[in-house]
Design an enzyme around this catalytic site. Structure first.
Site, mmCIF file in Angstrom:
data_model
loop_
_atom_site.group_PDB
_atom_site.id
_atom_site.type_symbol
_atom_site.label_atom_id
_atom_site.label_comp_id
_atom_site.label_asym_id
_atom_site.label_seq_id
_atom_site.Cartn_x
_atom_site.Cartn_y
_atom_site.Cartn_z
ATOM 1 C CG ASN A 131 -1.610 0.651 0.716
ATOM 2 O OD1 ASN A 131 -2.540 1.282 2.102
ATOM 3 N ND2 ASN A 131 -2.814 1.365 0.482
ATOM 4 C CB CYS A 157 -3.356 5.956 5.481
ATOM 5 S SG CYS A 157 -3.663 4.272 4.710
ATOM 6 C CG ASN A 203 -1.379 -0.267 5.304
ATOM 7 O OD1 ASN A 203 -0.634 -1.544 5.830
ATOM 8 N ND2 ASN A 203 -1.985 -1.065 3.972
ATOM 9 C CG ASN A 215 -11.304 2.322 2.605
ATOM 10 O OD1 ASN A 215 -12.059 2.654 1.612
ATOM 11 N ND2 ASN A 215 -11.319 2.459 3.518
ATOM 12 C CD GLU A 242 -7.361 1.544 0.519
ATOM 13 O OE1 GLU A 242 -7.595 2.920 1.289
ATOM 14 O OE2 GLU A 242 -5.630 1.081 0.195
ATOM 15 N NE ARG A 243 -13.693 6.241 2.369
ATOM 16 C CZ ARG A 243 -14.281 7.505 2.887
ATOM 17 N NH1 ARG A 243 -14.852 7.828 3.366
ATOM 18 N NH2 ARG A 243 -13.515 7.409 4.677
ATOM 19 C CB CYS A 264 -6.984 -1.457 3.196
ATOM 20 S SG CYS A 264 -7.886 -0.169 4.071
ATOM 21 N N GLY A 265 -4.359 -1.024 5.784
ATOM 22 C CA GLY A 265 -4.478 -1.314 6.973
ATOM 23 C C GLY A 265 -5.868 -0.705 8.423
ATOM 24 C CB THR A 266 -8.283 1.335 8.469
ATOM 25 O OG1 THR A 266 -8.870 1.380 7.299
ATOM 26 C CG2 THR A 266 -8.158 2.675 8.923
#
Length: 291
Positions: free
Chosen positions: A17, A86, A88, A196, A220-221, A229-231
């Site tokens: 990412n 975010c 990451n 997302n 991801e939007r 995508c970390g979250t």
């Protein structure tokens, strides 16, 4: 007549990412949506899933600053839109602060970073950094997800970890591999700010030595499909834990196309916090000129 703007930058990533990191310690730089999109363009720019502007919190406009954190992560998606958080990106942000000498972070210390989702705390971990994403919330509204490669719309679980996610369970690795995420999945109903979307396959067995395991892909939007995508990883672990029931583990490993990330849940007076750990890498630095 337009004026050219030359800015320094560093390229970094967390499990693939990737981000363009732009230092702006005094808060003097204002990038338009078009300039952000140009920097993130993979053919005509540097290329990245988003931009991390590094700015001192005190230099932000009144009401936007985070007084308990010296540094603020101004995260923008690849299309220029602002995002709350975010997972990451904030680890890459921490790596930049440490490696550039802007902060000193001993092994037993905590780094506070301001975001649009509030102040987040980071510590060093075995493979990079761990960030406490804070409280999380499972949404109760029903939502369905239509994606190219799925025969019928599937139910999704809304999870909020400071930004919105919808997690969809799939039946097999073949079904996950068969998704065509070059086309944006559709949510019904569509959240006002979007979300997302994570597609997940639990491991078999789901739990090994007290650690849960899943595999995930994400759209991801404002970006499209990303390698990680970390979250979204945190939201995925939380959703599967919710589906698995009360005896499900509080530690998870999540495999994404770009690598592996760790998630753990901790208990505090204000409720459950979700923490995300994984690598953060700086690749190269340079200067770029923008119109």
């Amino acid at each position: 007549m337009s004026t050219a703007l030359t800015v320094p930058f560093t390229k970094g990533h967390g499990t693939g990412n990737d981000f363009v990191i732009v230092p702006d310690v005094d808060g003097s730089l204002s990038l338009s949506d078009e300039q952000v999109a140009a920097l993130c363009d993979r053919r005509f720019g540097i290329g990245g899933d988003g931009i991390l502007r590094v700015v001192r919190s005190r230099e932000l406009p009144e009401g936007a600053a985070t007084p308990d954190a010296e540094w603020f992560m101004d995260y923008r998606n690849a299309d220029g839109s602002a995002a709350e958080m975010c997972g990451n990106g904030i680890r890459v942000f921490a790596r930049y602060l440490v490696d550039s000498g802007l902060v000193d972070l001993p092994d037993d210390a905590t780094l506070l970073v301001g975001t649009r989702a509030g102040t987040k705390s980071l510590t060093r971990s075995e493979d990079g950094f761990e960030v406490d994403l804070g409280l999380w919330r499972a949404e109760t509204d029903e939502v369905t997800v239509r994606a190219r490669g799925l025969d019928i719309p599937r139910p999704g679980q809304g999870i909020d970890v400071g930004n919105p996610h919808v997690v969809v369970a799939l039946s097999s690795a073949d079904e996950l591999d068969g998704l065509d995420l070059t086309v944006q999945p559709r949510l019904t109903p569509e959240p006002p700010a979007g979300a997302n979307i994570e597609f997940v396959v639990p491991a078999d067995p789901l739990v090994d030595d007290g650690v849960g395991a899943v595999t995930m892909r994400v759209f991801e939007r404002g970006v499209g499909e990303t390698l990680s995508c970390g979250t979204g990883v945190a939201a995925t672990a939380l959703a599967v834990r919710l589906w698995a029931g009360e005896r499900s583990p509080e530690r998870w490993r999540v495999d994404v196309p770009g690598g592996r990330l760790g998630v753990r849940i901790t208990h505090h007076e204000d409720g459950e916090h979700v923490l995300l750990s994984g690598p953060a890498v700086l690749v190269y630095s340079g200067q770029v000129t923008l119109a």
